[in-house]
Design a protein around this motif. Structure first.
Motif, PDB file in Angstrom:
ATOM      1  N   MET A   1       0.808  -1.219   0.000  1.00 13.60           N
ATOM      2  CA  MET A   1       0.000   0.000   0.000  1.00 13.60           C
ATOM      3  C   MET A   1       0.845   1.274   0.000  1.00 13.60           C
ATOM      4  N   GLU A   2       2.142   1.150  -0.019  1.00 17.04           N
ATOM      5  CA  GLU A   2       2.991   2.338  -0.167  1.00 17.04           C
ATOM      6  C   GLU A   2       3.124   2.723  -1.643  1.00 17.04           C
ATOM      7  N   TYR A   3       2.676   1.869  -2.545  1.00 18.58           N
ATOM      8  CA  TYR A   3       2.712   2.140  -3.984  1.00 18.58           C
ATOM      9  C   TYR A   3       1.333   2.613  -4.445  1.00 18.58           C
ATOM     10  N   GLY A   4       1.313   3.621  -5.273  1.00 14.55           N
ATOM     11  CA  GLY A   4       0.052   4.162  -5.777  1.00 14.55           C
ATOM     12  C   GLY A   4      -0.733   3.165  -6.612  1.00 14.55           C
ATOM     13  N   TRP A   5      -0.029   2.382  -7.425  1.00 16.21           N
ATOM     14  CA  TRP A   5      -0.714   1.413  -8.269  1.00 16.21           C
ATOM     15  C   TRP A   5      -1.389   0.333  -7.438  1.00 16.21           C
ATOM     16  N   ALA A   6      -0.799  -0.032  -6.291  1.00 16.19           N
ATOM     17  CA  ALA A   6      -1.414  -1.046  -5.424  1.00 16.19           C
ATOM     18  C   ALA A   6      -2.662  -0.489  -4.758  1.00 16.19           C
ATOM     19  N   LYS A   7      -2.606   0.764  -4.329  1.00 21.64           N
ATOM     20  CA  LYS A   7      -3.792   1.399  -3.754  1.00 21.64           C
ATOM     21  C   LYS A   7      -4.912   1.481  -4.780  1.00 21.64           C
ATOM     22  N   ALA A   8      -4.555   1.863  -6.006  1.00 26.21           N
ATOM     23  CA  ALA A   8      -5.559   1.980  -7.064  1.00 26.21           C
ATOM     24  C   ALA A   8      -6.166   0.616  -7.398  1.00 26.21           C
TER      25      ALA A   8
ATOM     26  N   ALA B   1      -6.393  -2.051  -5.427  1.00 29.31           N
ATOM     27  CA  ALA B   1      -7.246  -2.482  -4.319  1.00 29.31           C
ATOM     28  C   ALA B   1      -8.556  -1.692  -4.294  1.00 29.31           C
ATOM     29  N   ALA B   2      -8.466  -0.376  -4.507  1.00 31.01           N
ATOM     30  CA  ALA B   2      -9.674   0.456  -4.483  1.00 31.01           C
ATOM     31  C   ALA B   2     -10.635   0.068  -5.600  1.00 31.01           C
ATOM     32  N   MET B   3     -10.111  -0.168  -6.789  1.00 31.89           N
ATOM     33  CA  MET B   3     -10.983  -0.536  -7.912  1.00 31.89           C
ATOM     34  C   MET B   3     -11.623  -1.899  -7.692  1.00 31.89           C
ATOM     35  N   LEU B   4     -10.880  -2.832  -7.126  1.00 33.16           N
ATOM     36  CA  LEU B   4     -11.446  -4.143  -6.843  1.00 33.16           C
ATOM     37  C   LEU B   4     -12.526  -4.044  -5.768  1.00 33.16           C
ATOM     38  N   ILE B   5     -12.309  -3.217  -4.756  1.00 27.21           N
ATOM     39  CA  ILE B   5     -13.317  -3.023  -3.705  1.00 27.21           C
ATOM     40  C   ILE B   5     -14.556  -2.335  -4.265  1.00 27.21           C
ATOM     41  N   ILE B   6     -14.378  -1.312  -5.096  1.00 26.63           N
ATOM     42  CA  ILE B   6     -15.525  -0.628  -5.706  1.00 26.63           C
ATOM     43  C   ILE B   6     -16.308  -1.594  -6.588  1.00 26.63           C
ATOM     44  N   GLY B   7     -15.602  -2.416  -7.363  1.00 24.23           N
ATOM     45  CA  GLY B   7     -16.285  -3.419  -8.184  1.00 24.23           C
ATOM     46  C   GLY B   7     -17.078  -4.399  -7.341  1.00 24.23           C
ATOM     47  N   CYS B   8     -16.532  -4.798  -6.207  1.00 20.35           N
ATOM     48  CA  CYS B   8     -17.230  -5.726  -5.305  1.00 20.35           C
ATOM     49  C   CYS B   8     -18.460  -5.063  -4.686  1.00 20.35           C
ATOM     50  N   ILE B   9     -18.352  -3.796  -4.307  1.00 16.89           N
ATOM     51  CA  ILE B   9     -19.498  -3.075  -3.745  1.00 16.89           C
ATOM     52  C   ILE B   9     -20.606  -2.935  -4.788  1.00 16.89           C
ATOM     53  N   LEU B  10     -20.240  -2.590  -6.017  1.00 14.49           N
ATOM     54  CA  LEU B  10     -21.241  -2.505  -7.087  1.00 14.49           C
ATOM     55  C   LEU B  10     -21.883  -3.856  -7.354  1.00 14.49           C
TER      56      LEU B  10
ATOM     57  N   VAL C   1      -3.843  -3.780 -14.067  1.00 13.94           N
ATOM     58  CA  VAL C   1      -2.844  -2.875 -13.488  1.00 13.94           C
ATOM     59  C   VAL C   1      -1.958  -3.608 -12.488  1.00 13.94           C
ATOM     60  N   TYR C   2      -2.556  -4.439 -11.621  1.00 16.92           N
ATOM     61  CA  TYR C   2      -1.776  -5.110 -10.573  1.00 16.92           C
ATOM     62  C   TYR C   2      -0.611  -5.931 -11.136  1.00 16.92           C
ATOM     63  N   PRO C   3      -0.827  -6.896 -12.029  1.00 16.23           N
ATOM     64  CA  PRO C   3       0.329  -7.683 -12.485  1.00 16.23           C
ATOM     65  C   PRO C   3       1.318  -6.877 -13.324  1.00 16.23           C
TER      66      PRO C   3
ATOM     67  N   THR D   1       7.676  -3.114 -11.124  1.00 16.35           N
ATOM     68  CA  THR D   1       8.231  -2.453  -9.953  1.00 16.35           C
ATOM     69  C   THR D   1       9.023  -3.390  -9.046  1.00 16.35           C
ATOM     70  N   LEU D   2       8.508  -4.580  -8.773  1.00 16.77           N
ATOM     71  CA  LEU D   2       9.041  -5.402  -7.694  1.00 16.77           C
ATOM     72  C   LEU D   2       9.798  -6.652  -8.110  1.00 16.77           C
ATOM     73  N   ILE D   3       9.655  -7.084  -9.326  1.00  9.52           N
ATOM     74  CA  ILE D   3      10.306  -8.334  -9.719  1.00  9.52           C
ATOM     75  C   ILE D   3      11.637  -8.022 -10.381  1.00  9.52           C
ATOM     76  N   GLN D   4      12.695  -8.501  -9.746  1.00 10.90           N
ATOM     77  CA  GLN D   4      14.023  -8.295 -10.320  1.00 10.90           C
ATOM     78  C   GLN D   4      14.390  -9.455 -11.246  1.00 10.90           C
TER      79      GLN D   4
END
Length: 181
Positions: A63-70, A72-81, A121-123, A129-132
């Motif tokens: 959650m320190e990365y903007g793309w991870a926040k986005a 998670a937020a989009m997945l939560i909004i989709g679940c709420i809808l 976006v996530y993968p 960003t994270l896979i070396q």
């Protein structure tokens, strides 16, 4: 003797059950503590990542990365809808309001858009960003997210098409049999 046809009044409860299954899949994808990304020395969920070896895993938040926040937020909004659509589907099918069916289909399309963006976006950003180096697999809980999205796509098509068969859906039309024997 033998009649074969579609029984719309009995089949109309399948769509809310499919929406319930999609909700369950979304909750599994959101709540899984691991399973989005797996490798020998690194695994991650939607929220956290762990690096190291078996006894000593180093935990850090995604959650320190903007793309991870986005994501998670989009997945939560989709679940709420999706949950809203599930509730509306019972109202539409119990109260016999066919006009509400297309609204449900439209809301599902918005939820699908949110989920697809999140699941792409996530993968993309994770690997960038994270896979070396090394081999990584996107696994079971990520798959549950896609499973929920695919169920939602099918349900949205049906919810958009059902008002065309309003009389058959509510049992007000005479059944048309495909085969009478």
């Amino acid at each position: 003797m033998f009649k074969c046809g579609l029984a719309f009044p009995r089949c109309r409860w399948i769509l809310p059950l499919l929406l319930l299954l999609a909700i369950i899949f979304d909750i599994i994808a959101l709540a899984a503590s691991s399973g989005w990304v797996d490798s020998k020395y690194h695994y991650a969920s939607l929220w956290d990542q762990y690096r190291g070896r078996e006894p000593n895993w180093e935990s850090s938040s995604l959650m320190e990365y903007g793309w991870a926040k986005a994501s998670a937020a989009m997945l939560i909004i989709g679940c709420i809808l999706l949950i809203i659509c599930f509730i509306l589907s019972f109202l539409a099918l119990c109260k016999q309001q066919a006009g509400l069916l297309r609204v449900i289909g439209l809301i599902l399309c918005i939820a699908i858009l949110m989920q697809v963006i999140s699941l792409i976006v996530y993968p993309t950003k994770f690997t960038e960003t994270l896979i070396q180096n090394g081999d990584y697999e996107y696994s079971w809980s990520y798959g549950f997210g896609w499973g929920a999205t695919i169920l939602m796509i099918g349900c949205s098509v049906f919810f958009c098409c059902l008002p065309n068969y309003e009389d058959e859906l509510y049992g007000q039309a005479k059944p048309i049999y495909i085969y009478e024997g």
